[in-house]
Scaffold this active site. Structure first.
Site, mmCIF file in Angstrom:
data_model
loop_
_atom_site.group_PDB
_atom_site.id
_atom_site.type_symbol
_atom_site.label_atom_id
_atom_site.label_comp_id
_atom_site.label_asym_id
_atom_site.label_seq_id
_atom_site.Cartn_x
_atom_site.Cartn_y
_atom_site.Cartn_z
ATOM 1 N N ARG A 89 6.804 -11.369 7.000
ATOM 2 C CA ARG A 89 5.854 -11.854 5.997
ATOM 3 C C ARG A 89 5.322 -10.663 5.212
ATOM 4 O O ARG A 89 5.024 -9.624 5.810
ATOM 5 C CB ARG A 89 4.650 -12.555 6.649
ATOM 6 C CG ARG A 89 4.989 -13.666 7.614
ATOM 7 C CD ARG A 89 5.656 -14.842 6.992
ATOM 8 N NE ARG A 89 4.849 -15.493 5.963
ATOM 9 C CZ ARG A 89 5.309 -16.450 5.160
ATOM 10 N NH1 ARG A 89 6.566 -16.841 5.246
ATOM 11 N NH2 ARG A 89 4.521 -17.002 4.266
ATOM 12 N N VAL A 90 5.224 -10.835 3.904
ATOM 13 C CA VAL A 90 4.581 -9.794 3.096
ATOM 14 C C VAL A 90 3.070 -9.970 3.230
ATOM 15 O O VAL A 90 2.550 -11.078 3.136
ATOM 16 C CB VAL A 90 5.008 -9.915 1.614
ATOM 17 C CG1 VAL A 90 4.220 -8.947 0.749
ATOM 18 C CG2 VAL A 90 6.502 -9.649 1.486
ATOM 19 N N HIS A 107 11.537 -0.152 8.484
ATOM 20 C CA HIS A 107 12.330 -0.801 7.432
ATOM 21 C C HIS A 107 13.766 -0.267 7.491
ATOM 22 O O HIS A 107 13.971 0.943 7.576
ATOM 23 C CB HIS A 107 11.704 -0.487 6.069
ATOM 24 C CG HIS A 107 12.440 -1.138 4.946
ATOM 25 N ND1 HIS A 107 12.331 -2.493 4.681
ATOM 26 C CD2 HIS A 107 13.309 -0.634 4.037
ATOM 27 C CE1 HIS A 107 13.112 -2.780 3.651
ATOM 28 N NE2 HIS A 107 13.711 -1.683 3.243
ATOM 29 N N GLU A 140 -0.137 -1.590 -0.365
ATOM 30 C CA GLU A 140 -0.023 -2.876 -1.061
ATOM 31 C C GLU A 140 1.353 -3.096 -1.672
ATOM 32 O O GLU A 140 1.886 -4.194 -1.640
ATOM 33 C CB GLU A 140 -1.120 -2.992 -2.124
ATOM 34 C CG GLU A 140 -2.480 -3.216 -1.471
ATOM 35 C CD GLU A 140 -3.605 -3.244 -2.475
ATOM 36 O OE1 GLU A 140 -3.392 -3.753 -3.586
ATOM 37 O OE2 GLU A 140 -4.697 -2.743 -2.145
ATOM 38 N N ASP A 143 6.954 -1.830 1.081
ATOM 39 C CA ASP A 143 7.822 -0.761 1.600
ATOM 40 C C ASP A 143 7.647 0.568 0.848
ATOM 41 O O ASP A 143 8.627 1.290 0.615
ATOM 42 C CB ASP A 143 9.296 -1.190 1.568
ATOM 43 C CG ASP A 143 9.548 -2.428 2.422
ATOM 44 O OD1 ASP A 143 8.894 -2.555 3.466
ATOM 45 O OD2 ASP A 143 10.383 -3.260 2.052
ATOM 46 N N GLU A 172 16.939 2.982 15.113
ATOM 47 C CA GLU A 172 15.581 2.458 14.920
ATOM 48 C C GLU A 172 14.802 2.538 16.231
ATOM 49 O O GLU A 172 13.629 2.916 16.256
ATOM 50 C CB GLU A 172 15.626 0.992 14.471
ATOM 51 C CG GLU A 172 16.207 0.772 13.093
ATOM 52 C CD GLU A 172 16.053 -0.674 12.622
ATOM 53 O OE1 GLU A 172 15.034 -1.321 12.935
ATOM 54 O OE2 GLU A 172 16.966 -1.160 11.934
HETATM 55 C C1 GAR Z 1 15.041 -4.457 12.246
HETATM 56 O O1 GAR Z 1 16.304 -4.022 11.822
HETATM 57 C C2 GAR Z 1 13.978 -3.998 11.285
HETATM 58 O O2 GAR Z 1 14.233 -2.742 10.722
HETATM 59 C C3 GAR Z 1 14.050 -5.068 10.230
HETATM 60 O O3 GAR Z 1 14.258 -6.267 10.938
HETATM 61 C C4 GAR Z 1 14.935 -5.975 12.155
HETATM 62 C C5 GAR Z 1 14.134 -6.564 13.295
HETATM 63 O O4 GAR Z 1 14.844 -6.521 14.491
HETATM 64 N N1 GAR Z 1 12.843 -5.126 9.478
HETATM 65 C C6 GAR Z 1 12.776 -5.532 8.216
HETATM 66 O O5 GAR Z 1 13.733 -5.904 7.582
HETATM 67 C C7 GAR Z 1 11.382 -5.502 7.613
HETATM 68 N N2 GAR Z 1 11.412 -5.822 6.235
HETATM 69 P P1 GAR Z 1 14.110 -6.705 15.885
HETATM 70 O O6 GAR Z 1 13.318 -8.017 15.800
HETATM 71 O O7 GAR Z 1 15.208 -6.824 16.863
HETATM 72 O O8 GAR Z 1 13.226 -5.525 16.100
#
Ligand code: GAR
Length: 191
Positions: A89-90, A107, A140, A143, A172
């Protein structure tokens, strides 16, 4: 030890990495999902962490009311830092301002490249040779906040959005706990 709440929407592998990291700077004390039944909730429960579901659909178009409920729950638990981990959610200026400097996100791109969605597709379409993930403070603009750390991989011939997502995930999981611990150490004792 800073008290951390993690906000999720899905499977929660980054949440799991934040839980598993060996560090003494933060402790995850609450996990909130906006999606009932999100897989990450079970990961939190298995780790003995309190969970809440706050379904955004309950609030219709009133995004701020959704966030006020989250904010109330965070306040009730003296949370120091909010970590977004696949929270889709934004957030409105209300929440972002309330938590400025204490709100962090991961991200899946090398910001400032590819804010928003479909980051792996966009990196491939652009013919990039490198891709990666960024941990950043939330402001705000989507990203766009201060970058706390990045992890990089080389794009190989034959990579697809799926292979990139898959190869990026372990990076990540290494990056996020390190950046969260660094942020936790840099903040004053109480909020
Ligand atoms: C991750 O790759 C994260 O970087 C991305 O969603 C995935 C969540 O995976 N986040 C976004 O895209 C945020 N805009 P997870 O639920 O297994 O951590």
């Amino acid at each position: 030890m800073k008290r951390v709440a993690v906000l999720i929407s899905g499977r929660g592998t980054n949440l799991q990495a934040l839980i598993d990291a060996k560090q003494d700077a933060y402790k995850i004390v609450l996990v909130i999902s906006n999606v009932p039944g999100a897989e990450g909730l079970e990961k939190a429960r298995r780790a003995g962490i309190e969970t809440l579901v706050i379904d955004h659909k309950r609030f219709g178009k009133d995004r701020e009311a959704f966030e006020r409920e989250i904010d109330t729950e965070l306040g009730a638990r003296a949370i120091d830092i909010v970590a977004l981990a696949g929270f889709m959610r934004v957030l409105t200026p209300f929440f972002v301002r309330a938590w400025a400097g204490h709100l962090v996100n991961i991200h899946p791109s090398l910001l400032p490249k590819y804010p928003g969605t479909k980051t792996h597709e966009r990196a491939l379409e652009a013919g990039d040779r490198e891709h990666g993930a960024t941990v950043h403070l939330v402001v705000e603009e989507v990203d766009a906040g201060e970058i706390l750390g990045q992890a990089t991989l080389q794009i190989e011939p034959g990579d697809t959005p799926e292979t990139l997502a898959q190869r990026l995930l372990p990076l990540e999981h290494d990056l996020y706990p390190r950046c969260l611990a660094k942020l936790a150490r840099s903040l004053p004792e109480s909020r």
